[in-house]
Design a protein around this motif. Sequence first.
Motif, PDB file in Angstrom:
ATOM      1  N   ASP A  21       8.881  15.565  10.434  1.00 24.55           N
ATOM      2  CA  ASP A  21       8.084  14.079  10.915  1.00 24.55           C
ATOM      3  C   ASP A  21       7.876  13.565   9.539  1.00 24.55           C
ATOM      4  OD1 ASP A  21       8.590  14.783  13.531  1.00 24.55           O
ATOM      5  OD2 ASP A  21       6.340  15.117  13.753  1.00 24.55           O
ATOM      6  N   ASP A  22       7.303  14.313   8.555  1.00 27.76           N
ATOM      7  CA  ASP A  22       6.743  13.676   7.059  1.00 27.76           C
ATOM      8  C   ASP A  22       7.883  13.146   6.610  1.00 27.76           C
ATOM      9  OD1 ASP A  22       4.180  14.267   7.724  1.00 27.76           O
ATOM     10  OD2 ASP A  22       4.273  16.046   6.366  1.00 27.76           O
ATOM     11  N   MET A  23       9.210  13.976   6.489  1.00 23.73           N
ATOM     12  CA  MET A  23      10.291  13.347   5.960  1.00 23.73           C
ATOM     13  C   MET A  23      10.841  11.988   6.483  1.00 23.73           C
ATOM     14  SD  MET A  23      12.059  16.875   5.109  1.00 23.73           S
ATOM     15  CE  MET A  23      13.866  16.271   4.687  1.00 23.73           C
ATOM     16  N   THR A  24      10.833  12.149   7.934  1.00 20.58           N
ATOM     17  CA  THR A  24      11.334  10.869   8.536  1.00 20.58           C
ATOM     18  C   THR A  24      10.583   9.642   8.230  1.00 20.58           C
ATOM     19  OG1 THR A  24      11.702  12.283  10.545  1.00 20.58           O
ATOM     20  CG2 THR A  24      11.382   9.882  11.029  1.00 20.58           C
ATOM     21  N   GLU A  25       9.111   9.762   7.987  1.00 21.82           N
ATOM     22  CA  GLU A  25       8.353   8.762   7.478  1.00 21.82           C
ATOM     23  C   GLU A  25       8.698   8.115   5.944  1.00 21.82           C
ATOM     24  OE1 GLU A  25       4.371   9.675   8.102  1.00 21.82           O
ATOM     25  OE2 GLU A  25       4.468  10.212  10.022  1.00 21.82           O
ATOM     26  N   VAL A  26       9.057   9.161   5.132  1.00 15.79           N
ATOM     27  CA  VAL A  26       9.450   8.872   3.825  1.00 15.79           C
ATOM     28  C   VAL A  26      10.619   7.993   3.828  1.00 15.79           C
ATOM     29  CG1 VAL A  26      10.265   9.881   1.749  1.00 15.79           C
ATOM     30  CG2 VAL A  26       7.847  10.718   2.919  1.00 15.79           C
ATOM     31  N   VAL A  27      11.861   8.659   4.491  1.00 13.33           N
ATOM     32  CA  VAL A  27      12.951   7.889   4.847  1.00 13.33           C
ATOM     33  C   VAL A  27      12.827   6.452   5.159  1.00 13.33           C
ATOM     34  CG1 VAL A  27      15.273   7.856   5.779  1.00 13.33           C
ATOM     35  CG2 VAL A  27      14.295  10.198   4.763  1.00 13.33           C
ATOM     36  N   THR A  28      11.694   6.385   6.150  1.00 17.39           N
ATOM     37  CA  THR A  28      11.608   5.062   6.644  1.00 17.39           C
ATOM     38  C   THR A  28      11.202   3.972   5.696  1.00 17.39           C
ATOM     39  OG1 THR A  28      11.174   6.034   8.928  1.00 17.39           O
ATOM     40  CG2 THR A  28      10.577   3.783   8.582  1.00 17.39           C
ATOM     41  N   ALA A  29      10.063   4.710   4.998  1.00 16.87           N
ATOM     42  CA  ALA A  29       9.514   3.952   3.734  1.00 16.87           C
ATOM     43  C   ALA A  29      10.467   3.404   2.872  1.00 16.87           C
ATOM     44  CB  ALA A  29       8.274   4.707   3.300  1.00 16.87           C
ATOM     45  N   LEU A  30      11.305   4.312   2.509  1.00 15.31           N
ATOM     46  CA  LEU A  30      12.296   4.122   1.408  1.00 15.31           C
ATOM     47  C   LEU A  30      13.447   3.113   2.038  1.00 15.31           C
ATOM     48  CD1 LEU A  30      13.335   7.746   0.169  1.00 15.31           C
ATOM     49  CD2 LEU A  30      12.088   5.672  -1.066  1.00 15.31           C
ATOM     50  N   ALA A  31      13.753   2.878   3.228  1.00 15.70           N
ATOM     51  CA  ALA A  31      14.477   2.050   3.730  1.00 15.70           C
ATOM     52  C   ALA A  31      14.019   0.648   3.662  1.00 15.70           C
ATOM     53  CB  ALA A  31      14.971   2.212   5.191  1.00 15.70           C
ATOM     54  N   ARG A  32      12.588   0.509   4.157  1.00  9.92           N
ATOM     55  CA  ARG A  32      11.941  -0.682   3.898  1.00  9.92           C
ATOM     56  C   ARG A  32      11.853  -1.085   2.530  1.00  9.92           C
ATOM     57  NH1 ARG A  32       7.218   1.232   7.702  1.00  9.92           N
ATOM     58  NH2 ARG A  32       8.108   0.923   9.567  1.00  9.92           N
ATOM     59  N   ILE A  33      11.618  -0.364   1.588  1.00  8.37           N
ATOM     60  CA  ILE A  33      11.730  -0.872   0.175  1.00  8.37           C
ATOM     61  C   ILE A  33      13.148  -1.274  -0.196  1.00  8.37           C
ATOM     62  CG2 ILE A  33      11.577   0.173  -2.184  1.00  8.37           C
ATOM     63  CD1 ILE A  33       9.297   2.168  -1.193  1.00  8.37           C
ATOM     64  N   GLU A  34      14.205  -0.403   0.072  1.00 10.22           N
ATOM     65  CA  GLU A  34      15.604  -0.921  -0.076  1.00 10.22           C
ATOM     66  C   GLU A  34      15.953  -2.131   0.403  1.00 10.22           C
ATOM     67  OE1 GLU A  34      19.334  -0.914  -1.544  1.00 10.22           O
ATOM     68  OE2 GLU A  34      17.578   0.344  -2.345  1.00 10.22           O
ATOM     69  N   GLU A  35      15.430  -2.490   1.537  1.00  6.02           N
ATOM     70  CA  GLU A  35      15.525  -3.787   2.138  1.00  6.02           C
ATOM     71  C   GLU A  35      14.875  -4.935   1.329  1.00  6.02           C
ATOM     72  OE1 GLU A  35      13.978  -3.451   6.176  1.00  6.02           O
ATOM     73  OE2 GLU A  35      15.819  -2.610   6.885  1.00  6.02           O
ATOM     74  N   LYS A  36      13.665  -4.431   1.012  1.00  8.27           N
ATOM     75  CA  LYS A  36      12.964  -5.499   0.104  1.00  8.27           C
ATOM     76  C   LYS A  36      13.627  -6.131  -1.232  1.00  8.27           C
ATOM     77  CE  LYS A  36       8.335  -4.713   2.179  1.00  8.27           C
ATOM     78  NZ  LYS A  36       6.985  -4.131   1.894  1.00  8.27           N
ATOM     79  N   HIS A  37      14.256  -4.673  -1.712  1.00 10.34           N
ATOM     80  CA  HIS A  37      14.808  -4.967  -3.261  1.00 10.34           C
ATOM     81  C   HIS A  37      16.045  -5.603  -2.869  1.00 10.34           C
ATOM     82  CE1 HIS A  37      16.536  -3.682  -6.827  1.00 10.34           C
ATOM     83  NE2 HIS A  37      17.788  -3.322  -6.200  1.00 10.34           N
ATOM     84  N   VAL A  38      16.741  -5.739  -1.807  1.00  6.05           N
ATOM     85  CA  VAL A  38      17.971  -6.243  -1.353  1.00  6.05           C
ATOM     86  C   VAL A  38      17.645  -7.914  -1.114  1.00  6.05           C
ATOM     87  CG1 VAL A  38      19.946  -6.822   0.036  1.00  6.05           C
ATOM     88  CG2 VAL A  38      19.417  -4.428  -0.575  1.00  6.05           C
ATOM     89  N   ALA A  39      16.617  -8.156  -0.595  1.00  2.13           N
ATOM     90  CA  ALA A  39      16.339  -9.424  -0.322  1.00  2.13           C
ATOM     91  C   ALA A  39      15.863 -10.372  -1.778  1.00  2.13           C
ATOM     92  CB  ALA A  39      15.065  -9.583   0.522  1.00  2.13           C
ATOM     93  N   VAL A  40      15.273  -9.382  -2.696  1.00  6.51           N
ATOM     94  CA  VAL A  40      14.692 -10.082  -3.883  1.00  6.51           C
ATOM     95  C   VAL A  40      15.888 -10.366  -4.697  1.00  6.51           C
ATOM     96  CG1 VAL A  40      13.664  -9.454  -5.963  1.00  6.51           C
ATOM     97  CG2 VAL A  40      12.383  -9.119  -3.994  1.00  6.51           C
ATOM     98  N   ALA A  41      17.018  -9.306  -4.792  1.00  3.68           N
ATOM     99  CA  ALA A  41      18.260  -9.424  -5.428  1.00  3.68           C
ATOM    100  C   ALA A  41      18.949 -10.783  -5.047  1.00  3.68           C
ATOM    101  CB  ALA A  41      19.001  -8.118  -5.537  1.00  3.68           C
ATOM    102  N   GLN A  42      19.055 -10.874  -3.681  1.00  3.98           N
ATOM    103  CA  GLN A  42      19.582 -12.106  -3.336  1.00  3.98           C
ATOM    104  C   GLN A  42      19.052 -13.374  -3.706  1.00  3.98           C
ATOM    105  OE1 GLN A  42      19.755 -11.210   0.982  1.00  3.98           O
ATOM    106  NE2 GLN A  42      21.523 -10.091   1.004  1.00  3.98           N
ATOM    107  N   ARG A  43      17.552 -13.424  -3.640  1.00  7.27           N
ATOM    108  CA  ARG A  43      16.885 -14.407  -4.055  1.00  7.27           C
ATOM    109  C   ARG A  43      17.001 -14.833  -5.696  1.00  7.27           C
ATOM    110  NH1 ARG A  43      10.828 -14.493  -3.122  1.00  7.27           N
ATOM    111  NH2 ARG A  43      11.010 -16.654  -3.743  1.00  7.27           N
TER     112      ARG A  43
END
Length: 66
Positions: A21-43
């Motif tokens: 369960d803890d690992m699931t939360e971490v992976v989800t957080a990493l996915a959100r960070i990656e999405e934000k990173h991609v959005a910033v790179a596109q901008r």
Amino acid sequence: MSEQRLDRIEKNIDRLVEKVDDMTEVVTALARIEEKHVAVAQRLDHHDNRLNKHSTEIDDLQKTAT
């Protein structure tokens, strides 16, 4: 199997479930960070393209002025 052994096995399984369960939360957080990173790179790419366009226009105006 003895009762004590079954209790230990259950406790171990519970600990594993908590860790998963803890690992699931971490992976989800990493996915959100990656999405934000991609959005910033596109901008940034968008702004770079606009700057290049304006730079080209300024160069053309400078050639015309000279």
